[in-house]
Design an enzyme around this catalytic site. Structure first.
Site, PDB file in Angstrom:
ATOM      1  N   ASP A 162      11.100   1.248 -37.655  1.00 17.06           N
ATOM      2  CA  ASP A 162      11.241   0.154 -38.609  1.00 17.06           C
ATOM      3  C   ASP A 162      12.577   0.192 -39.355  1.00 17.06           C
ATOM      4  O   ASP A 162      13.243   1.228 -39.431  1.00 17.06           O
ATOM      5  CB  ASP A 162      10.124   0.221 -39.659  1.00 17.06           C
ATOM      6  CG  ASP A 162       8.773  -0.202 -39.115  1.00 17.06           C
ATOM      7  OD1 ASP A 162       8.645  -0.381 -37.892  1.00 17.06           O
ATOM      8  OD2 ASP A 162       7.844  -0.343 -39.926  1.00 17.06           O
ATOM      9  N   HIS A 307      10.909   5.416 -38.647  1.00 13.17           N
ATOM     10  CA  HIS A 307      11.957   4.576 -39.221  1.00 13.17           C
ATOM     11  C   HIS A 307      13.329   4.941 -38.649  1.00 13.17           C
ATOM     12  O   HIS A 307      13.626   6.120 -38.460  1.00 13.17           O
ATOM     13  CB  HIS A 307      11.982   4.720 -40.745  1.00 13.17           C
ATOM     14  CG  HIS A 307      10.736   4.199 -41.399  1.00 13.17           C
ATOM     15  ND1 HIS A 307       9.566   4.942 -41.456  1.00 13.17           N
ATOM     16  CD2 HIS A 307      10.470   3.013 -41.994  1.00 13.17           C
ATOM     17  CE1 HIS A 307       8.638   4.231 -42.062  1.00 13.17           C
ATOM     18  NE2 HIS A 307       9.142   3.059 -42.400  1.00 13.17           N
TER      19      HIS A 307
END
Length: 353
Positions: A162, A307
């Site tokens: 992400d 992430h």
């Protein structure tokens, strides 16, 4: 809190910064920074004359700066919507207004922590919204409009990343994925897509999937339906300009869903992509802990949340080889979310005869 206050607003082009002192005077002329220049912005704030850098103030629709700025040792504060004037359809409250809120009423702001992130102090509200949204989320899942994990009897799992693309960590992650011959899904924010289109092209060219993760990583319950649609649509348009196709998946920042947000998303063409394994890499607990968290929870059908952007993701990069090797050793094929077979829909309670 510092006696100088840097309000940082986001716009479609990047960030607008205005710094005030305790008397409301400008410390420097307002400046504009691209979303790919956050490291330079941090260095500029740290380099301003004074004993210490100004306190940074953002609103709850700006969820991309707390990670890198707290990691750099800056004080970061969030001004919540009830303290501020209405936002425009696209963009945050003006930078000067954010700085003035801190100057005139510093006690009203929430100090952002590494553990709490952008939602520091609002955890109860977040969880209550999710609880209220559970029936609607179940209905969307039954209709094939929400996906949390794949079938548990199929040896496939999905790695997802992400908050990118990132000017440093995206390439490092892509190199590792290529080394092992696995593909993943990258949930990108429009703010970074617009600033770093070449990185998105690299993701797509390597055969990975690109998903929509909003434009500015806001706490979705703070948006109006019009603002939420604008975030999704502008991000989809930015991705389509780079890759030739709009994303079919949308991952809500923080998983922040309540009935009002879900009602808007139910009318949007994208499918919700959640996760069932949180690596907690955003807390930067160390690469060994990140790998152990994933390997302790992942199995067939898992969707693993990690992430690539929104802060220093060096720990994620260092953990990734051990994660991949551990999952491959279990016989799991690592594929994009779109290639996970959907689990069977659970039938509801039987009705009356």
């Amino acid at each position: 809190m510092s006696t100088r206050y840097a309000g940082i607003a986001w716009t479609g082009a990047g960030y607008r910064v205005e710094v005030l002192d305790a008397a409301g005077r400008r410390v420097a002329e307002p400046g504009d920074w691209g979303a790919d220049r956050v490291a330079e912005l941090i260095a500029w704030l740290r380099g301003l004359d004074g004993e210490r850098p100004p306190a940074v103030v953002v609103d709850s629709t700006n969820g991309l700066l707390d990670g890198p700025m707290t990691a750099a040792g800056l004080e970061v504060y969030r001004a919540d919507p009830w303290l501020l004037p209405p936002r425009p359809r696209f963009g945050s409250v003006p930078a000067g207004r954010l700085a003035e809120q801190a100057r005139s009423a510093p006690g009203t702001l929430a100090r952002v922590t590494t553990e709490g992130g952008s939602l520091t102090g609002r955890a109860d509200e977040f969880h209550e919204g999710v609880r209220r949204g559970e029936p609607m989320l179940a209905a969307l899942t039954a209709a094939g409009r929400c996906f949390e994990h794949g079938r548990r009897d199929t040896p496939r799992a999905a790695l997802t990343f992400d908050d990118g693309p990132d000017p440093v960590h995206t390439r490092r992650i892509l190199e590792i994925l290529d080394r092992y011959g696995v593909r993943a899904t990258f949930f990108c924010v429009g703010h970074h897509v617009a600033a770093l289109p070449d990185e998105v092209r690299r993701i797509a060219a390597a055969g990975h999937e690109v998903g929509n993760h909003s434009w500015s990583h806001p706490f979705l319950p703070d948006l109006t339906p019009e603002q939420l649609r604008e975030q999704l649509d502008r991000t989809a348009e930015a991705v389509a300009r780079v890759t030739g196709g709009a994303p079919t998946w949308f991952r809500p920042p923080y998983g922040g869903l309540d009935p009002e947000v879900l009602a808007t998303l139910a009318e949007h063409p994208t499918t919700l992509a959640l996760w069932d394994v949180d690596s907690r890499d955003w807390a930067r607990p160390g690469p060994e802990r990140i790998a152990a968290t994933v390997l302790g929870a992942a199995g067939p059908g898992s969707v693993v949340l990690m992430h690539e952007g929104g802060g220093d993701r060096g720990q994620t990069v260092r953990a990734l080889p051990a994660i991949i090797e551990g999952l491959l050793a279990r016989g799991l094929e690592l594929v994009p979310v779109g290639e996970l077979p959907a689990p069977p829909v659970q039938a509801g309670p039987a009705g009356p005869p």
